[in-house]
Design a protein around this motif. Structure first.
Motif, PDB file in Angstrom:
ATOM      1  N   ASP A  21       0.794  -1.034   0.339  1.00 39.89           N
ATOM      2  CA  ASP A  21      -0.225   0.072  -0.061  1.00 39.89           C
ATOM      3  C   ASP A  21       1.116   1.111   0.036  1.00 39.89           C
ATOM      4  O   ASP A  21       2.294   1.142  -0.073  1.00 39.89           O
ATOM      5  CB  ASP A  21      -1.229  -0.228   1.223  1.00 39.89           C
ATOM      6  N   ASP A  22       0.083   2.246   0.263  1.00 43.10           N
ATOM      7  CA  ASP A  22       0.963   3.642   0.114  1.00 43.10           C
ATOM      8  C   ASP A  22       2.351   3.782   1.236  1.00 43.10           C
ATOM      9  O   ASP A  22       3.963   4.364   1.349  1.00 43.10           O
ATOM     10  CB  ASP A  22      -0.391   4.528   0.180  1.00 43.10           C
ATOM     11  N   ASN A  23       2.320   2.781   2.572  1.00 45.51           N
ATOM     12  CA  ASN A  23       3.129   3.222   3.551  1.00 45.51           C
ATOM     13  C   ASN A  23       3.800   1.774   3.555  1.00 45.51           C
ATOM     14  O   ASN A  23       4.946   1.706   4.447  1.00 45.51           O
ATOM     15  CB  ASN A  23       2.541   3.886   4.887  1.00 45.51           C
ATOM     16  N   PHE A  24       3.171   0.648   3.455  1.00 45.31           N
ATOM     17  CA  PHE A  24       4.155  -0.780   2.980  1.00 45.31           C
ATOM     18  C   PHE A  24       4.327  -1.321   2.400  1.00 45.31           C
ATOM     19  O   PHE A  24       3.212  -1.198   1.473  1.00 45.31           O
ATOM     20  CB  PHE A  24       3.997  -1.646   4.937  1.00 45.31           C
ATOM     21  N   ILE A  25       4.751  -2.713   2.609  1.00 48.46           N
ATOM     22  CA  ILE A  25       4.821  -3.453   1.508  1.00 48.46           C
ATOM     23  C   ILE A  25       5.229  -5.084   2.303  1.00 48.46           C
ATOM     24  O   ILE A  25       6.644  -4.996   3.346  1.00 48.46           O
ATOM     25  CB  ILE A  25       6.436  -3.645   0.712  1.00 48.46           C
ATOM     26  N   ALA A  26       5.218  -6.163   1.743  1.00 47.34           N
ATOM     27  CA  ALA A  26       5.168  -7.192   2.558  1.00 47.34           C
ATOM     28  C   ALA A  26       5.397  -8.262   1.423  1.00 47.34           C
ATOM     29  O   ALA A  26       5.037  -7.969  -0.081  1.00 47.34           O
ATOM     30  CB  ALA A  26       4.596  -7.750   2.949  1.00 47.34           C
ATOM     31  N   PHE A  27       6.483  -8.798   1.870  1.00 52.24           N
ATOM     32  CA  PHE A  27       7.142  -9.628   0.343  1.00 52.24           C
ATOM     33  C   PHE A  27       8.017 -11.331   1.400  1.00 52.24           C
ATOM     34  O   PHE A  27       8.335 -11.105   2.503  1.00 52.24           O
ATOM     35  CB  PHE A  27       8.448  -8.785  -0.242  1.00 52.24           C
ATOM     36  N   PHE A  28       8.244 -12.207   0.768  1.00 49.93           N
ATOM     37  CA  PHE A  28       8.620 -13.419   1.224  1.00 49.93           C
ATOM     38  C   PHE A  28      10.408 -12.760   1.499  1.00 49.93           C
ATOM     39  O   PHE A  28      11.223 -12.616   1.173  1.00 49.93           O
ATOM     40  CB  PHE A  28       8.926 -14.654   0.288  1.00 49.93           C
ATOM     41  N   ASP A  29      10.625 -13.617   2.740  1.00 51.09           N
ATOM     42  CA  ASP A  29      11.958 -13.407   3.172  1.00 51.09           C
ATOM     43  C   ASP A  29      12.672 -14.808   1.711  1.00 51.09           C
ATOM     44  O   ASP A  29      12.062 -15.941   1.670  1.00 51.09           O
ATOM     45  CB  ASP A  29      11.846 -14.326   4.510  1.00 51.09           C
ATOM     46  N   LEU A  39       8.393 -10.576   5.254  1.00 48.03           N
ATOM     47  CA  LEU A  39       8.653  -9.091   5.691  1.00 48.03           C
ATOM     48  C   LEU A  39       7.379  -8.408   5.375  1.00 48.03           C
ATOM     49  O   LEU A  39       7.527  -8.291   4.314  1.00 48.03           O
ATOM     50  CB  LEU A  39      10.072  -9.506   5.359  1.00 48.03           C
ATOM     51  N   CYS A  40       7.006  -8.061   6.147  1.00 54.33           N
ATOM     52  CA  CYS A  40       6.401  -6.404   6.330  1.00 54.33           C
ATOM     53  C   CYS A  40       7.568  -5.175   6.624  1.00 54.33           C
ATOM     54  O   CYS A  40       7.843  -5.244   7.767  1.00 54.33           O
ATOM     55  CB  CYS A  40       5.280  -7.036   7.689  1.00 54.33           C
ATOM     56  N   MET A  61       1.143  -2.707  12.352  1.00 55.12           N
ATOM     57  CA  MET A  61       0.986  -3.312  13.038  1.00 55.12           C
ATOM     58  C   MET A  61      -0.516  -4.078  12.129  1.00 55.12           C
ATOM     59  O   MET A  61      -0.804  -5.349  11.816  1.00 55.12           O
ATOM     60  CB  MET A  61       0.585  -3.112  14.740  1.00 55.12           C
ATOM     61  N   GLN A  62      -1.165  -3.047  11.946  1.00 51.68           N
ATOM     62  CA  GLN A  62      -2.109  -2.959  11.554  1.00 51.68           C
ATOM     63  C   GLN A  62      -1.905  -3.678   9.828  1.00 51.68           C
ATOM     64  O   GLN A  62      -2.699  -4.900   9.622  1.00 51.68           O
ATOM     65  CB  GLN A  62      -3.334  -2.527  11.224  1.00 51.68           C
ATOM     66  N   PRO A  90      19.311  -2.820   8.899  1.00 52.84           N
ATOM     67  CA  PRO A  90      19.295  -1.395   9.424  1.00 52.84           C
ATOM     68  C   PRO A  90      17.541  -0.785   9.250  1.00 52.84           C
ATOM     69  O   PRO A  90      17.841   0.293   8.223  1.00 52.84           O
ATOM     70  CB  PRO A  90      19.751  -0.814   9.018  1.00 52.84           C
ATOM     71  N   HIS A  91      16.542  -1.661   9.120  1.00 54.21           N
ATOM     72  CA  HIS A  91      15.240  -0.997   8.008  1.00 54.21           C
ATOM     73  C   HIS A  91      14.326  -2.317   8.762  1.00 54.21           C
ATOM     74  O   HIS A  91      14.676  -2.750   8.973  1.00 54.21           O
ATOM     75  CB  HIS A  91      15.067  -1.385   6.888  1.00 54.21           C
ATOM     76  N   VAL A  92      13.107  -0.880   9.606  1.00 57.28           N
ATOM     77  CA  VAL A  92      12.390  -1.703  10.419  1.00 57.28           C
ATOM     78  C   VAL A  92      11.506  -2.837   9.415  1.00 57.28           C
ATOM     79  O   VAL A  92      11.457  -2.701   8.596  1.00 57.28           O
ATOM     80  CB  VAL A  92      11.654  -0.822  10.468  1.00 57.28           C
ATOM     81  N   HIS A  93      11.634  -4.237  10.025  1.00 53.94           N
ATOM     82  CA  HIS A  93      10.553  -5.549   9.273  1.00 53.94           C
ATOM     83  C   HIS A  93      10.270  -5.773  10.411  1.00 53.94           C
ATOM     84  O   HIS A  93      10.790  -6.698  11.544  1.00 53.94           O
ATOM     85  CB  HIS A  93      11.811  -5.784   8.338  1.00 53.94           C
ATOM     86  N   VAL A  94       8.714  -6.166  10.078  1.00 52.93           N
ATOM     87  CA  VAL A  94       8.088  -7.385  10.858  1.00 52.93           C
ATOM     88  C   VAL A  94       8.350  -9.289  10.020  1.00 52.93           C
ATOM     89  O   VAL A  94       7.996  -8.878   9.205  1.00 52.93           O
ATOM     90  CB  VAL A  94       7.268  -7.117  11.571  1.00 52.93           C
ATOM     91  N   HIS A  95       8.633 -10.048  11.004  1.00 52.70           N
ATOM     92  CA  HIS A  95       8.858 -10.911  10.454  1.00 52.70           C
ATOM     93  C   HIS A  95       7.465 -12.050  10.607  1.00 52.70           C
ATOM     94  O   HIS A  95       7.024 -11.992  11.959  1.00 52.70           O
ATOM     95  CB  HIS A  95      10.364 -11.821  11.385  1.00 52.70           C
ATOM     96  N   LEU A  96       6.742 -12.550  10.072  1.00 50.90           N
ATOM     97  CA  LEU A  96       5.900 -13.302  10.065  1.00 50.90           C
ATOM     98  C   LEU A  96       6.065 -14.698   9.942  1.00 50.90           C
ATOM     99  O   LEU A  96       6.216 -14.760   8.347  1.00 50.90           O
ATOM    100  CB  LEU A  96       4.212 -12.881   8.804  1.00 50.90           C
ATOM    101  N   ILE A  97       6.040 -15.538  10.503  1.00 54.06           N
ATOM    102  CA  ILE A  97       6.555 -16.895  10.185  1.00 54.06           C
ATOM    103  C   ILE A  97       5.219 -18.561  10.544  1.00 54.06           C
ATOM    104  O   ILE A  97       4.319 -18.330  11.802  1.00 54.06           O
ATOM    105  CB  ILE A  97       7.728 -17.292  10.830  1.00 54.06           C
ATOM    106  N   PRO A  98       4.906 -18.880   9.566  1.00 54.23           N
ATOM    107  CA  PRO A  98       4.074 -19.378   9.840  1.00 54.23           C
ATOM    108  C   PRO A  98       4.786 -20.899  10.656  1.00 54.23           C
ATOM    109  O   PRO A  98       5.400 -21.503   9.956  1.00 54.23           O
ATOM    110  CB  PRO A  98       3.290 -20.120   8.219  1.00 54.23           C
ATOM    111  N   LEU A  99       3.987 -20.976  11.721  1.00 49.67           N
ATOM    112  CA  LEU A  99       4.621 -21.941  12.459  1.00 49.67           C
ATOM    113  C   LEU A  99       4.088 -23.688  12.772  1.00 49.67           C
ATOM    114  O   LEU A  99       2.892 -23.350  13.152  1.00 49.67           O
ATOM    115  CB  LEU A  99       4.717 -21.333  13.917  1.00 49.67           C
ATOM    116  N   ASN A 100       4.495 -24.616  12.675  1.00 53.07           N
ATOM    117  CA  ASN A 100       3.982 -26.424  12.879  1.00 53.07           C
ATOM    118  C   ASN A 100       4.717 -26.448  14.420  1.00 53.07           C
ATOM    119  O   ASN A 100       4.594 -27.010  14.782  1.00 53.07           O
ATOM    120  CB  ASN A 100       4.475 -26.800  11.970  1.00 53.07           C
ATOM    121  N   ASP A 101       6.268 -25.571  14.074  1.00 51.93           N
ATOM    122  CA  ASP A 101       7.254 -25.973  15.871  1.00 51.93           C
ATOM    123  C   ASP A 101       7.502 -25.071  16.194  1.00 51.93           C
ATOM    124  O   ASP A 101       8.318 -23.872  14.789  1.00 51.93           O
ATOM    125  CB  ASP A 101       8.383 -27.195  15.094  1.00 51.93           C
TER     126      ASP A 101
END
Length: 129
Positions: A21-29, A39-40, A61-62, A90-101
């Motif tokens: 969107d205008d402020n963020f991007i999400a892509f696979f690590d 990564l967001c 976060m949203q 050195p750039h803010v990023h949130v890791h989203l990781i599908p977890l089973n273990d």
């Protein structure tokens, strides 16, 4: 000097994009802990998450929640884990990781994916956004 994430945002480096969107991007690590590790990233280059303006932090976060829900709908997992570490880029990023273990959250466990697998999974996640 621009971070690797700024170069991705500017289209100088390719990525497997999930959402933008205008402020963020999400892509696979590209070195994922688990299939779907995403990564967001804010488009504004800021080194540390706590240095973000509060409004941008909340929007990140949203945005991350929206992407995480799409990951959960797409990838069989017990939950989607979230981490903010920030030492490697050195750039803010949130890791989203599908977890089973729990090992999938350690950053020492990695999985391999082909270009075709990344592309196919990106399309599947996008359909669930």
């Amino acid at each position: 000097m621009a971070s690797v994430f700024t170069k991705i945002i500017n289209g100088e480096i390719p990525c497997y994009k999930i959402a933008e969107d205008d402020n963020f991007i999400a892509f696979f690590d590209i070195n994922p802990n688990a299939k779907g590790h995403t990564l967001c990233v804010p488009k504004l280059e800021v080194n540390k998450i706590l240095d973000l303006e509060e409004a941008l932090y909340l929007k990140l976060m949203q945005f991350s929640r929206k992407v995480g829900i799409a990951l959960e709908k797409t990838i069989p997992c017990k939950r989607v884990g979230m981490a903010v570490i920030g030492l490697e880029v050195p750039h803010v990023h949130v890791h989203l990781i599908p977890l089973n273990d729990m090992k999938e959250m350690t950053f020492s466990h990695k999985v391999s994916m082909t270009d075709a697998e990344f592309k196919s999974l990106a399309e599947a996640v996008q359909k669930n956004l």
